[in-house]
Design a protein around this motif. Structure first.
Motif, PDB file in Angstrom:
ATOM      1  N   ARG A 265     -16.785  19.100   2.025  1.00 35.06           N
ATOM      2  CA  ARG A 265     -15.911  20.112   2.615  1.00 35.06           C
ATOM      3  C   ARG A 265     -14.873  20.642   1.624  1.00 35.06           C
ATOM      4  O   ARG A 265     -14.293  21.703   1.839  1.00 35.06           O
ATOM      5  N   GLY A 266     -14.574  19.867   0.581  1.00 31.17           N
ATOM      6  CA  GLY A 266     -13.650  20.352  -0.445  1.00 31.17           C
ATOM      7  C   GLY A 266     -12.262  19.763  -0.379  1.00 31.17           C
ATOM      8  O   GLY A 266     -11.581  19.633  -1.391  1.00 31.17           O
ATOM      9  N   ASP A 267     -11.809  19.408   0.820  1.00 34.29           N
ATOM     10  CA  ASP A 267     -10.479  18.823   0.950  1.00 34.29           C
ATOM     11  C   ASP A 267     -10.609  17.393   1.451  1.00 34.29           C
ATOM     12  O   ASP A 267     -11.700  16.905   1.748  1.00 34.29           O
ATOM     13  N   GLY A 268      -9.473  16.725   1.547  1.00 28.66           N
ATOM     14  CA  GLY A 268      -9.472  15.347   2.005  1.00 28.66           C
ATOM     15  C   GLY A 268      -8.069  14.810   2.148  1.00 28.66           C
ATOM     16  O   GLY A 268      -7.134  15.556   2.493  1.00 28.66           O
ATOM     17  N   LEU A 269      -7.913  13.537   1.874  1.00 29.67           N
ATOM     18  CA  LEU A 269      -6.640  12.847   2.092  1.00 29.67           C
ATOM     19  C   LEU A 269      -6.160  12.207   0.802  1.00 29.67           C
ATOM     20  O   LEU A 269      -6.947  11.875  -0.081  1.00 29.67           O
ATOM     21  N   LEU A 270      -4.862  12.021   0.717  1.00 24.68           N
ATOM     22  CA  LEU A 270      -4.256  11.239  -0.368  1.00 24.68           C
ATOM     23  C   LEU A 270      -3.135  10.407   0.208  1.00 24.68           C
ATOM     24  O   LEU A 270      -2.308  10.912   0.987  1.00 24.68           O
ATOM     25  N   ILE A 271      -3.106   9.141  -0.164  1.00 24.83           N
ATOM     26  CA  ILE A 271      -2.015   8.262   0.234  1.00 24.83           C
ATOM     27  C   ILE A 271      -1.458   7.622  -1.028  1.00 24.83           C
ATOM     28  O   ILE A 271      -2.214   7.184  -1.910  1.00 24.83           O
ATOM     29  N   ALA A 272      -0.141   7.612  -1.157  1.00 30.49           N
ATOM     30  CA  ALA A 272       0.526   7.069  -2.340  1.00 30.49           C
ATOM     31  C   ALA A 272       1.678   6.180  -1.900  1.00 30.49           C
ATOM     32  O   ALA A 272       2.404   6.510  -0.955  1.00 30.49           O
ATOM     33  N   VAL A 273       1.844   5.056  -2.592  1.00 26.12           N
ATOM     34  CA  VAL A 273       2.956   4.147  -2.300  1.00 26.12           C
ATOM     35  C   VAL A 273       3.645   3.783  -3.606  1.00 26.12           C
ATOM     36  O   VAL A 273       3.013   3.671  -4.660  1.00 26.12           O
ATOM     37  N   ARG A 274       4.944   3.601  -3.521  1.00 28.88           N
ATOM     38  CA  ARG A 274       5.711   3.233  -4.713  1.00 28.88           C
ATOM     39  C   ARG A 274       5.474   1.766  -5.046  1.00 28.88           C
ATOM     40  O   ARG A 274       5.625   0.885  -4.196  1.00 28.88           O
ATOM     41  N   LYS A 275       5.125   1.536  -6.309  1.00 32.74           N
ATOM     42  CA  LYS A 275       4.780   0.185  -6.748  1.00 32.74           C
ATOM     43  C   LYS A 275       5.969  -0.772  -6.658  1.00 32.74           C
ATOM     44  O   LYS A 275       5.773  -1.978  -6.488  1.00 32.74           O
ATOM     45  N   GLU A 276       7.187  -0.248  -6.765  1.00 27.82           N
ATOM     46  CA  GLU A 276       8.354  -1.122  -6.676  1.00 27.82           C
ATOM     47  C   GLU A 276       8.629  -1.556  -5.238  1.00 27.82           C
ATOM     48  O   GLU A 276       9.382  -2.500  -5.017  1.00 27.82           O
ATOM     49  N   CYS A 277       8.009  -0.881  -4.288  1.00 27.30           N
ATOM     50  CA  CYS A 277       8.229  -1.197  -2.877  1.00 27.30           C
ATOM     51  C   CYS A 277       7.135  -2.089  -2.293  1.00 27.30           C
ATOM     52  O   CYS A 277       7.410  -2.892  -1.392  1.00 27.30           O
ATOM     53  N   PHE A 278       5.896  -1.933  -2.777  1.00 22.99           N
ATOM     54  CA  PHE A 278       4.760  -2.595  -2.136  1.00 22.99           C
ATOM     55  C   PHE A 278       3.792  -3.195  -3.152  1.00 22.99           C
ATOM     56  O   PHE A 278       3.638  -2.691  -4.268  1.00 22.99           O
ATOM     57  N   ARG A 279       3.140  -4.228  -2.715  1.00 23.43           N
ATOM     58  CA  ARG A 279       1.957  -4.744  -3.403  1.00 23.43           C
ATOM     59  C   ARG A 279       0.751  -4.373  -2.545  1.00 23.43           C
ATOM     60  O   ARG A 279       0.696  -4.714  -1.361  1.00 23.43           O
ATOM     61  N   VAL A 280      -0.200  -3.663  -3.125  1.00 24.19           N
ATOM     62  CA  VAL A 280      -1.378  -3.224  -2.383  1.00 24.19           C
ATOM     63  C   VAL A 280      -2.350  -4.394  -2.255  1.00 24.19           C
ATOM     64  O   VAL A 280      -2.767  -4.989  -3.248  1.00 24.19           O
TER      65      VAL A 280
END
Length: 451
Positions: A122-137
């Motif tokens: 479809r061409g579009d989608g999602l992006l999720i970003a988190v600050r590394k100083e706040c969270f451990r993924v």
């Protein structure tokens, strides 16, 4: 003094939520967590008028200078706010230059990000970003609905890091589940069921992930463009499970206050509130997911028969069909759902889902529904969003296992005009407003599922 002046400047550009969290940090000795959701309008969908001729619409994706400048300004605003969590929808994953620009600028600013394209190119989608100083993924999962809208969702499991944790006690969980999604646009009423099922799939996936990893109750945030207002079935479904709209909570709005704010001007020129950051704290009693979904579908059934000017008695007769006895059979039940366009097509309920509805309605399991079962399970089910007793009271806190939840401290929509239910003419960043919510981590007891 300089900090106060700078804080006032930030307020003027719509970042009051961030400056408020900074002030809270002083008297609580505990920083807040901020979350932003924003549909940034993919250039492949943004219409441009050529030479003032509205009959010759083209797309912004054809004009690099236009989409590049607009997205640079979007990034400027996001990085100025520096939210702990950023969830974007209609992210143009099909353009490598734009993707690289977002990844570099977010990465340079200390974010770790994940993107997910919609299915069928479809061409579009999602992006999720988190600050590394706040969270451990801990984990990132992708959910593909594989439905008519080619919609997708992201699940991010993170742990609060460093000073963002209110307690370093090893017995206290400090984790969050974050979902980012963009539901199908309801081009017609038959697609409302698709949107409801998309949310159901998300919650089933979250529930399965928790069971698979043997996770204890933890806060769940659902972020994104839900393409439906507070009057819709999706909103009522989420409220029935115990989720709260963070923006409405911050402003003490009720479920009936659907007109107080907007967040989107659609391609038809209509304005409505469709962007939400939902929060489910671990101290809320939660109904079984399948029961809540069944109530939501029956709510849709009730809406459809009322729209057809059918009374309660006539609705029962519709379900009873030609059955001579005073009860509803499974075949009559299925036929009524088909007549209401809830089954019988690719967007409708599956055979398995129809059977699940029947099982939920058949309280005594005798294979037929009498009038009492029709009333209690279909026409007037007890919905938990109508109650305010979904939180553990003080009498139950003592013996409960403790965990980390969130209180909603503030929430802001930008541009500010949308908070008054108006859409500004000079706003060009997107056809959606940016929503930012401030959360404060707090200790609270865990709840249990209730049937």
């Amino acid at each position: 003094m300089r900090k106060e002046i700078r804080s006032r400047r930030i307020n003027r550009i719509g970042s009051y939520a961030i400056s408020s969290s900074m002030s809270m940090r002083d008297h609580r000795q505990q920083p807040c967590i901020t979350c932003t959701t924003f549909n940034i309008l993919a250039p492949i969908y943004k219409r441009l008028t050529v030479n003032n001729d509205k009959s010759q619409n083209s797309r912004e994706s054809d004009y690099r200078a236009y989409w590049l400048v607009r997205n640079q300004k979007i990034l400027d605003s996001l990085l100025r706010e520096r939210s702990s969590i950023i969830c974007l929808q209609e992210f143009w994953v099909g353009n490598e230059e734009l993707v690289s620009m977002y990844e570099k600028r977010l990465g340079d600013a200390g974010y770790i990000n994940f993107k997910l394209a919609r299915t069928n190119n479809r061409g579009d989608g999602l992006l999720i970003a988190v600050r590394k100083e706040c969270f451990r993924v801990i984990c990132h999962r992708e959910l593909l609905f594989n439905d008519c809208g080619d919609r997708v969702a992201q699940l991010l499991h993170v742990e609060l890091a460093g000073p963002y944790s209110p307690s370093r006690n090893n017995d206290t969980r400090q984790e969050i589940l974050i979902v980012n999604t963009h539901l199908l646009f309801p081009h017609n009423s038959s697609l409302s069921l698709v949107r409801l099922n998309q949310v159901y799939k998300i919650l089933q996936y979250v529930e399965s992930y928790q069971k698979e990893n043997k996770l204890s109750p933890m806060p769940i945030m659902l972020c994104g463009d839900w393409n439906g207002s507070k009057r819709g079935h999706v909103y009522k479904f989420l409220r029935s499970i115990g989720f709260v709209s963070s923006y409405d909570t911050a402003h003490q709005y009720t479920d009936a206050d659907a007109h107080k704010w907007v967040s989107h001007q659609n391609h038809r020129g209509n304005i409505c509130g469709v962007d939400f950051i939902w929060l489910l704290n671990p101290n809320r009693y939660r109904k079984l997911l399948k029961s809540s979904w069944s109530e939501a579908v029956f709510g849709m059934f009730k809406y459809l028969v009322r729209r057809a000017s059918l009374t309660e008695e006539k609705a029962f007769a519709l379900l009873k069909a030609d059955n001579d006895s005073d009860c509803i059979t499974y075949s009559g039940f299925c036929e009524a759902l088909r007549q209401l366009n809830l089954t019988g097509h690719c967007y409708g309920l599956s055979d398995e889902e129809t059977k699940d509805l029947w099982v939920q309605a058949d309280m005594d399991g005798n294979g037929v529904l009498d009038y009492k079962e029709f009333q209690q399970r279909i026409w007037n089910p007890t919905r938990s969003e109508q109650k305010d007793d979904g939180v553990l009271d003080d009498d139950h806190k003592g013996g409960e296992e403790q965990t980390i939840g969130f209180s909603v401290e503030n929430a802001v929509l930008f541009p500010p005009e949308v908070e008054k239910g108006k859409w500004p003419e000079n706003y060009y960043l997107s056809d959606h407003a940016r929503l930012t919510v401030v959360f404060s981590p707090i200790r609270m007891p865990c709840s249990q599922l209730i049937s």
